[in-house]
Design an enzyme around this catalytic site. Sequence first.
Site, short mmCIF file in Angstrom:
data_model
loop_
_atom_site.label_atom_id
_atom_site.label_comp_id
_atom_site.label_asym_id
_atom_site.label_seq_id
_atom_site.Cartn_x
_atom_site.Cartn_y
_atom_site.Cartn_z
N ASN A 254 0.63 -1.19 0.12
CA ASN A 254 -0.12 -0.26 0.08
C ASN A 254 1.21 1.15 0.49
O ASN A 254 0.41 2.54 -0.61
CB ASN A 254 -1.00 0.08 1.18
CG ASN A 254 -2.60 -0.77 0.62
OD1 ASN A 254 -2.53 -1.72 0.22
ND2 ASN A 254 -3.11 -1.28 1.84
N TYR A 255 2.22 0.65 0.72
CA TYR A 255 3.10 1.99 0.41
C TYR A 255 3.14 2.55 -0.76
O TYR A 255 4.07 4.01 -1.48
CB TYR A 255 3.50 2.75 1.49
CG TYR A 255 3.27 1.98 2.78
CD1 TYR A 255 2.03 2.73 3.26
CD2 TYR A 255 4.28 1.82 3.96
CE1 TYR A 255 1.90 2.14 4.73
CE2 TYR A 255 3.88 1.71 5.67
CZ TYR A 255 2.71 2.11 5.63
OH TYR A 255 1.80 1.53 6.25
#
Length: 309
Positions: A254-255
């Site tokens: 997700n980063y």
Amino acid sequence: MGEDRFWAIRGGGAASFGVVLGYKIRLVPVPEKVTVFTVRRTVGEGAVDLIMKWQSFAHSTDRNLFVRLTLTLVNGTNPGEKMVLASFIGMYLGPSDKTLNVMNRDFPELKLKRTDCTEMRWIESVVFWAGYPTGTPISVLLNRTVTNKAFHKRKSDYVKRPISRTGLGLILKKLAEVENVRMYFNPYGGRMGEIPSSRTPFPHRAGNLFKIEYLVSWSEAGDDVEKNQLARLREMYEFMSPYVSKNPREAFFNYRDLDIGSSVNSTYEEGKVYGVKYFKDNFERLVDIKTLIDAENFWKNEQGIPVRR
């Protein structure tokens, strides 16, 4: 849709597999009240001992309790002095008396008091975790206006063995040197450790003590400012290499960290560089599914799932 594609979009990056037009959410029960708390300590106030205990406590405590650790740089007591502040931010799915029972049993060193605890509805805890002051109405969640505009960059790591006291001391010293980098330690364990790593594309399950998020934020636009901030973040990230997962050095999808690899020519070899860091052994299954349903690689991006050619 098919079982394989459904498996792939539940953690494998839906952008590589098409456009999701609708979805259903399976709700889970939450108690009438939850309890949140924040306890802050500097190194001079015993933060190192608390962090050492947190490493063994956070992933193994009551499944209804979550305690995040954050490390930030704050002003010291003397002019120009900087020091690291450790914040223990927690939530228990239940009332404050049960929260205190669990904390006093599993983490008595923190000396959590009833006055540190605030009971609220679960939806109000969303406001708490978003960083708003206690008592902020939940209507703030409907406000789509960005009031604090800033630039951000995140990186991530996974820790599988406790960091030694010596290592922790070096990390705190380095954090004070690089400045402006914040570190968030999110414990795993609990239900996370019970789900097989192949259940969904997200593989970071049993065997991980906690995930580290590195974050820098800045408000001034400009290439020089950006380069300076990114250099600080990358320096801290590289310094952490002895203490985190290896072969591969795992990362949280997700980063979206382009530093760990990106796809220029949409080749399998390029995709594998970052793919195994995000998905580990699940990467090969994602490639097989992608090849089956999108052989021309129409749905692609800088860190998409590649096709097998």
